[in-house]
Design an enzyme around this catalytic site. Structure first.
Site, PDB file in Angstrom:
ATOM      1  CD  GLU A 134      -2.970  -1.175   2.382  1.00 44.13           C
ATOM      2  OE1 GLU A 134      -2.671  -0.285   3.271  1.00 44.13           O
ATOM      3  OE2 GLU A 134      -3.589  -2.306   2.327  1.00 44.13           O
ATOM      4  CG  ASP A 184      -1.612  -0.078  -3.283  1.00 42.02           C
ATOM      5  OD1 ASP A 184      -2.469  -0.179  -2.103  1.00 42.02           O
ATOM      6  OD2 ASP A 184      -0.780   0.622  -3.450  1.00 42.02           O
ATOM      7  CD  GLU A 252      -4.687  -8.042   1.177  1.00 36.69           C
ATOM      8  OE1 GLU A 252      -5.384  -7.529   1.945  1.00 36.69           O
ATOM      9  OE2 GLU A 252      -3.353  -7.632   1.592  1.00 36.69           O
TER      10      GLU A 252
HETATM   11  C1  XIL Z   1      -6.576  -6.980   7.962  1.00 38.80           C
HETATM   12  C2  XIL Z   1      -6.867  -8.102   8.760  1.00 38.80           C
HETATM   13  O1  XIL Z   1      -8.038  -9.066   8.123  1.00 38.80           O
HETATM   14  C3  XIL Z   1      -7.580  -7.788  10.129  1.00 38.80           C
HETATM   15  O2  XIL Z   1      -7.809  -9.083  10.976  1.00 38.80           O
HETATM   16  C4  XIL Z   1      -6.761  -6.753  10.723  1.00 38.80           C
HETATM   17  O3  XIL Z   1      -7.353  -6.314  12.169  1.00 38.80           O
HETATM   18  C5  XIL Z   1      -6.331  -5.739   9.921  1.00 38.80           C
HETATM   19  O4  XIL Z   1      -5.766  -6.068   8.584  1.00 38.80           O
HETATM   20  N1  XIL Z   1      -5.089  -4.849   3.635  1.00 38.80           N
HETATM   21  C6  XIL Z   1      -4.045  -5.820   4.241  1.00 38.80           C
HETATM   22  C7  XIL Z   1      -4.257  -6.755   5.061  1.00 38.80           C
HETATM   23  O5  XIL Z   1      -2.967  -5.908   3.290  1.00 38.80           O
HETATM   24  O6  XIL Z   1      -3.281  -7.045   5.818  1.00 38.80           O
HETATM   25  C8  XIL Z   1      -5.669  -6.306   5.874  1.00 38.80           C
HETATM   26  O7  XIL Z   1      -5.864  -7.248   6.829  1.00 38.80           O
HETATM   27  C9  XIL Z   1      -6.568  -5.476   5.120  1.00 38.80           C
HETATM   28  C10 XIL Z   1      -6.064  -4.622   4.150  1.00 38.80           C
END
Ligand code: XIL
Length: 529
Positions: A134, A184, A252
């Site tokens: 990010e 990102d 993700e």
């Molecule tokens: C999130 C997790 O899912 C949560 O459990 C935590 O509280 C916050 O982070 N982008 C990312 C991830 O790269 O690491 C994040 O994960 C979501 C956004």
């Protein structure tokens, strides 16, 4: 209810020759039904939190690998491949590691020690790493200029641009076999995608041979999507990134649909359509698109559980989204015409002339509109808003909660602040005209206006509580004579800053384009009654 979990086919089997199908893992997932489901449907795991800097090195020099090791070893034993997430990120990092105002030498030392120690520790056990997470801002003004599009993080400020190369080179040296990713979100927004593209292109052209390979091996598209994410934007970014010669993964994936843990049948189908479109799209780039990782097993354990974003429901039963991902062709043949477009939100505004006071009784029994659709991956400040009108003014009352109350950034929209967008004529066209305006108010009642000329007659007051504030504003009508039935283009945005003075979240009422400041066509609509 019949248990559909045992007789469902394995998701990963359908993509065997195409790409890996991954999920996330937390300590509670390693036994029982959850682990069985992970093993059945997925072949790649990412630790949801355990490998982030805050969990690995909360205190300087004290590395705590126990939780992460347990996850990684259990995953390997069960036959999964493992992806590492993440070596560097401005979130979920301990304050000391890259604090605001840190000196250059100390920052470099911190960075090198952390990356080297962690990547060395997991060498041979992880296939790939998110090295940097990010780093590009949302809505860069000139994405061709990737340097100007970087998020102003402490590491950037302390070390300068070279911190990016330093991160990747240190990781490569520590684990020469690991595939190194830049990762990102909102990567389907074309402006952000272009900035990422230019960054990776230039850094790889400059460093074509870092121990035998270009500096950056892959781009991770986080894929935190919404029902109205347009697959054409995802495709455009995917193909733009592939043109760089790097490998691509969706890292993700989740698709928000519904709210308050409620998912209607119609929303479930529309969510399925987007999942089907995505799995179908990613099949088309064998060897280039390598992994599709879901960010959670089921809606209850999702970081966005309110918005039901995953393939399995809270009872671990497969949703339409699961069958869509499993067999996109069949799902799209049946539902492909279901449009994923959303209607513009409308709200009725009653007549009344309140004082500039959050406690004016006129506000009390009014219905509120939610300002809670997040545009960034982080879910920070959000709120509720109420409106009133009389023949001279529109009155707006925005109650914000979950805010860090930070205004260290020099720009108001990067601080904890509310933005009110008005298109008096409700023209729904693509550019700003004389009847349009942007009003920005931070929690200290400091203001900016675009254009400046709309400041005349505007008044506001702000009421601050712990982690919360309410903005009450009086906005004169400038180009219309309001009456019952008048429609006004209207949008609200709540900006949330982190304790380090960086905007970390954006919540809006209706317009999820991220472009409200320059394009009123996506605003919601107020109907005066
Ligand atoms: C999130 C997790 O899912 C949560 O459990 C935590 O509280 C916050 O982070 N982008 C990312 C991830 O790269 O690491 C994040 O994960 C979501 C956004």
């Amino acid at each position: 209810m019949t248990d559909k979990t045992t007789d469902t086919p394995a998701l990963k089997a359908n993509y065997e020759s195409r790409f890996f199908v991954g999920n996330v893992v937390s300590p509670g997932d390693l036994t029982g039904a959850r682990f069985d489901m992970l093993k059945k449907h997925f072949n790649f795991l990412t630790a949801e939190n355990a490998m982030k800097p805050i969990h690995i090195q909360a205190e300087p020099g004290k590395f705590t690998f126990e939780t992460a090791d347990a996850l990684v070893n259990a995953a390997l034993e069960a036959g999964f491949k493992v992806h590492g997430h993440t070596l560097a990120w401005h979130q979920q990092s301990p304050e000391w590691l890259n604090r605001e105002g840190i000196g250059r030498e100390e920052a470099i030392e911190n960075l090198v020690t952390h990356v080297k120690t962690v990547a060395t520790h997991f060498r041979g056990r992880v296939v790939s790493w998110d090295v940097l997470n990010e780093a590009i801002m949302d809505g860069p003004l000139n994405p061709e200029d990737w340097r100007a599009s970087l998020r102003q993080t402490p590491w950037l400020k302390a070390i300068g641009l070279e911190h990016i190369e330093l991160l990747f080179k240190t990781a490569r040296e520590a684990d020469p076999d690991a595939i190194l990713y830049y990762n990102d979100y909102n990567e389907d927004y074309q402006d952000k995608a272009l900035a990422i593209y230019h960054m990776v292109k230039e850094l790889n052209e400059k460093n074509p041979d870092v121990m035998g390979r270009p500096l950056i091996d892959g781009i991770g598209m986080q894929g935190h999507y919404l029902l109205n994410t347009d697959i054409k934007n995802v495709q455009a970014s995917l193909e733009l990134f592939i043109s760089l010669g790097v490998e691509i993964s969706v890292t993700e994936l989740d698709v928000r649909a519904g709210d308050n843990h409620v998912l209607t049948e119609d929303q479930a189908i529309r969510q399925g359509v987007l999942y089907a479109q995505l799995f179908d799209l990613c099949k088309k780039y064998p060897g280039k698109f390598v992994r599709m990782t879901l960010w959670g097993l089921d809606d209850a354990s999702s970081w966005r559980s309110q918005q039901n974003p995953l393939l399995f429901d809270a009872k671990l039963q497969p949703k339409p989204a699961f069958f869509a991902a499993l067999d996109p062709d069949t799902f799209l043949a049946e539902h492909g015409t279901v449009t994923v477009k959303r209607e513009t939100l409308q709200a009725e505004v009653r007549r009344g002339t309140p004082a500039l006071d959050a406690n004016d009784p006129l506000w009390q029994e009014l219905p509120a509109i939610p300002v809670n659709q997040y545009l960034m991956a982080w879910q920070g400040a959000y709120g509720n808003a109420k409106m009133l009108w009389d023949e001279r003014n529109l009155y707006v009352n925005v109650a914000v909660t979950n805010a860090e109350l930070n205004r260290a950034n020099p720009t108001i929209h990067e601080q904890d602040s509310v933005e009110i967008y008005i298109d008096e004529g409700n023209h729904k066209i693509l550019y700003m005209q004389a009847d349009d305006g942007v009003f920005r108010i931070n929690f200290a009642n400091e203001k900016t206006f675009t254009p400046d000329t709309i400041a005349g007659g505007f008044e506001s007051a702000v009421f601050v509580r712990e982690k919360a504030y309410t903005v009450v504003a009086k906005i004169p009508f400038r180009t219309i004579k309001p009456a019952g039935g008048t429609l006004i283009g209207f949008e609200l945005q709540i900006n949330g800053a982190s304790s380090q003075g960086l905007r970390q979240s954006i919540a809006v009422w209706n317009d999820v384009s991220g472009k409200s400041w320059q394009n009123p066509s996506g605003y919601g609509i107020l109907r005066l009654v």
